[in-house]
Design an enzyme around this catalytic site. Sequence first.
Site: not given
Length: 282
Positions: A50, A89
């Site tokens: 991320h 994710h």
Amino acid sequence: GGDAGFGTPFSKDAFEIASLGIGGLIDLGEKIYLRELKNGFALIRPPGHHALKNTGYGFCIFNNVAIAAECLKKKYNLSRIAILDWDVHHGNGTEKIFYERNDVLYISIHQQNCYPNNSGFSSDRGLNRGFGYNINVNVPAGSGHASYTYAFDEIVLKALNIYKPQIIFVCCGFDPSGIDPLSRTLCHADTFRYMTKTILELSEYICEGRVVISQEGGYSETHVPFCGLAVLEELVGGKKRYLDPVKETIINQGGEILSEHQKFMINESMESLNILKYNQNL
């Protein structure tokens, strides 16, 4: 301690720990590229996919795989690196870092709109020179082993075979687990075993087996060890010695059968595959 931004507080000595983790991954990647090691798994924390180039994001202080890939690229003048991300994710940071480049192919399989919100659409295919070199495969909540194996066979393996990377990095999140608290997908240890096995087999033909696997997410203390063992068993030869104790619980929830809406959503990534094929044939 401090705060690296966007949901990334960190404790005392975390900067040093994160730096050591990246150093270990870089070292592992270099040894695998030079064939000093056949393959390897970097069991490092914190995760990385991320993190953006100038800030932390979503538990990730630094983007571990992006940094390691860039180091190898510059040191050995590589022109084709693939990053496969099966964390549940979307790896928004890795996508953004390489979004306008064609020297890194980024493929992400993730639960649709799980985290971050409004990220990882199949229509996000890269920009400028990077157009076609960013492939997002969305699976809806409730997807399991059947969806992941279908996505692998129809999108991931074909994309890698078209691109023919010189080395493959895998962002290995175990949060697609059927009992992970931060997702709603239904994978079990044999899902991770299948993905690892097929990547290793394909890599023998396209990059002499150069596969570097790096730990990303995974938040079920009960299940992550068994998913991890499945990956490690494939890396060391494929002998199955450990059984997944919660597999039966997971498969009874329906993830073993590919539904039409799951297939439809995965097939939305076919256009990205076609663009990549067109680009590589120019």
